[in-house]
Write a protein that holds these residues in place. Sequence first.
Motif, PDB file in Angstrom:
ATOM      1  N   THR A  62       0.859  -1.075  -0.029  1.00  0.00           N
ATOM      2  CA  THR A  62      -0.055   0.035  -0.109  1.00  0.00           C
ATOM      3  C   THR A  62       0.879   1.459   0.015  1.00  0.00           C
ATOM      4  OG1 THR A  62      -1.563  -1.363   1.371  1.00  0.00           O
ATOM      5  CG2 THR A  62      -1.889   1.140   1.302  1.00  0.00           C
ATOM      6  N   ALA A  63       1.841   1.375   0.936  1.00  0.00           N
ATOM      7  CA  ALA A  63       2.820   2.314   0.858  1.00  0.00           C
ATOM      8  C   ALA A  63       3.697   2.522  -0.399  1.00  0.00           C
ATOM      9  CB  ALA A  63       3.661   2.014   2.137  1.00  0.00           C
ATOM     10  N   ALA A  64       4.118   1.547  -0.749  1.00  0.00           N
ATOM     11  CA  ALA A  64       4.734   1.377  -2.301  1.00  0.00           C
ATOM     12  C   ALA A  64       3.851   1.913  -3.423  1.00  0.00           C
ATOM     13  CB  ALA A  64       5.107  -0.030  -2.556  1.00  0.00           C
ATOM     14  N   PHE A  87      -8.147  -5.523  -4.072  1.00  0.00           N
ATOM     15  CA  PHE A  87      -8.182  -5.128  -2.645  1.00  0.00           C
ATOM     16  C   PHE A  87      -8.469  -3.681  -2.339  1.00  0.00           C
ATOM     17  CE2 PHE A  87      -6.165  -4.408   1.583  1.00  0.00           C
ATOM     18  CZ  PHE A  87      -6.975  -5.202   2.180  1.00  0.00           C
ATOM     19  N   PHE A  88      -9.019  -3.348  -1.157  1.00  0.00           N
ATOM     20  CA  PHE A  88      -9.394  -2.168  -1.020  1.00  0.00           C
ATOM     21  C   PHE A  88      -8.340  -1.129  -0.959  1.00  0.00           C
ATOM     22  CE2 PHE A  88     -12.589  -4.223   1.827  1.00  0.00           C
ATOM     23  CZ  PHE A  88     -13.546  -3.989   1.170  1.00  0.00           C
ATOM     24  N   SER A  89      -7.115  -1.296  -0.739  1.00  0.00           N
ATOM     25  CA  SER A  89      -5.844  -0.447  -0.739  1.00  0.00           C
ATOM     26  C   SER A  89      -5.752   0.292  -1.978  1.00  0.00           C
ATOM     27  CB  SER A  89      -4.647  -1.428  -0.513  1.00  0.00           C
ATOM     28  OG  SER A  89      -4.270  -2.305  -1.428  1.00  0.00           O
ATOM     29  N   GLU A 330     -14.421  -8.362  -1.654  1.00  0.00           N
ATOM     30  CA  GLU A 330     -15.510  -7.709  -1.716  1.00  0.00           C
ATOM     31  C   GLU A 330     -15.321  -6.704  -3.123  1.00  0.00           C
ATOM     32  OE1 GLU A 330     -13.448  -7.866   0.849  1.00  0.00           O
ATOM     33  OE2 GLU A 330     -14.661  -8.761   2.388  1.00  0.00           O
ATOM     34  N   ALA A 331     -16.575  -6.363  -3.532  1.00  0.00           N
ATOM     35  CA  ALA A 331     -16.625  -5.282  -4.837  1.00  0.00           C
ATOM     36  C   ALA A 331     -16.355  -4.097  -4.292  1.00  0.00           C
ATOM     37  CB  ALA A 331     -18.039  -5.595  -5.649  1.00  0.00           C
ATOM     38  N   MET A 332     -15.140  -3.554  -4.714  1.00  0.00           N
ATOM     39  CA  MET A 332     -14.656  -2.377  -4.109  1.00  0.00           C
ATOM     40  C   MET A 332     -15.587  -1.081  -4.212  1.00  0.00           C
ATOM     41  SD  MET A 332     -11.297  -0.072  -4.276  1.00  0.00           S
ATOM     42  CE  MET A 332     -10.279  -1.147  -5.365  1.00  0.00           C
ATOM     43  N   HIS A 333     -16.283  -1.209  -5.626  1.00  0.00           N
ATOM     44  CA  HIS A 333     -17.261  -0.017  -5.773  1.00  0.00           C
ATOM     45  C   HIS A 333     -18.318   0.074  -4.928  1.00  0.00           C
ATOM     46  CE1 HIS A 333     -19.083  -3.240  -8.028  1.00  0.00           C
ATOM     47  NE2 HIS A 333     -20.101  -2.614  -8.112  1.00  0.00           N
TER      48      HIS A 333
END
Length: 389
Positions: A62-64, A87-89, A330-333
């Motif tokens: 996530t940071a990268a 993924f949510f990130s 999960e579906a992010m939208h």
Amino acid sequence: MTTSSQPYIKFAGPIITPEMAAEVNETLLSGWITSGPQVAAFEKALSVYHAGRPARVFTSATAAMEVAFQICGIGPGDEVITSAMTFFSVGNMIEKVGAKTVFVDCDLHTRNIDIAQVKAAITPRTKAIVPTHFAGLPCDMDALLDIARTHRLRIIEDAALAIGSSWHGQKIGASGDIATFSFHPNKNMTTIEGGAAIFADEAEAKRAQVLRFHGITKLADGTRDVDVAGGKFNMSDVSARLGLRQLEMLDAWNVHRRELASVYFKLLTPIARDSSMHIVLPASAHTGEEDGHSWNMFCVLLDFDALGFSRKAFIDAMHAKGVGIGISYEAMHLSTLFRAKGHQPGEFPNAERIARQTVTLPLHAGMTDIDVAHVVSRMMSAFGDLFPR
Ligand SMILES: Cc1ncc(COP(=O)(O)O)c(C=O)c1O
């Protein structure tokens, strides 16, 4: 088959040998535990692994990715295209740098981003595409890089699940633009928490180094300066030492993961052929690219409406039988974050179906073929218990 005497089969998990633990301990006691010689050595090894391209490590993928977006100058007014099935990130970082997330659907079987929909989503504001190599199966990088060249876009590959995967025989990250990797314990190798980015451009790698540590540069007089608001994303030497040893094992572990996946296919293909079982197996690989998949996860679809029981009931039943099951993703939208921005059900049918029906079966390098057979037999036993009578 009775299962009570069998140990619990986790759905994911790292291998940490006593030798690795001893080396980590040595670093812990060495007098230098934050970023230092082990980080430098790990980055060198990651670079060698990715055809000599510059590598930088971070506290997470996530940071990268956040740093990669900053390097690409992505911010307010820009659009970034990504899949609703990741993924949510990814969405979080796009929004965090102030850009707009433009979702497209994924393929139902590969779960990778739908290339035709990517093309259709491009606008004058599009700055980048973020494709996720789902479960370690590479996206069609030829098509994506072609689109990027035509429209002068950046591609930041979300290779969080794909360390050791390859596309046309080249490691993911060894070609392309920027690729970000995760070393979370559920990935194919771990640094406890951690991540990396592989760059095509040395100057961008150097910029990443500044951005991951407060934006600090050293001046000739020994003082420091900041010309950009950087973050604090540097990996510790303790994590890097573990990463070095994990990387040495990665290819062998990935071979084993492929073997385990092939046992799943052998056992589940005849079951999935029976339409009353309502099982859809994952795509194994692109034709001719069999060895390119690093099999971070083995995700199947189960049509719970047709089966007549819930996913929660299935997961609980498997847990009671000694098998851990995951959900990716999960579906992010449809998260609260993106519903608040106007997204709603029905926009991306494949992502939404996967979100409703997916289960992740155990797959990690510490498993044996027998474990895979246990998972499948316990799954059939759970079906038998749960089928409405
Ligand atoms: C597809 C995907 N992208 C990105 C990430 C973020 O990785 P990290 O936890 O290292 O930040 C994950 C983590 O699970 C992931 O599954």
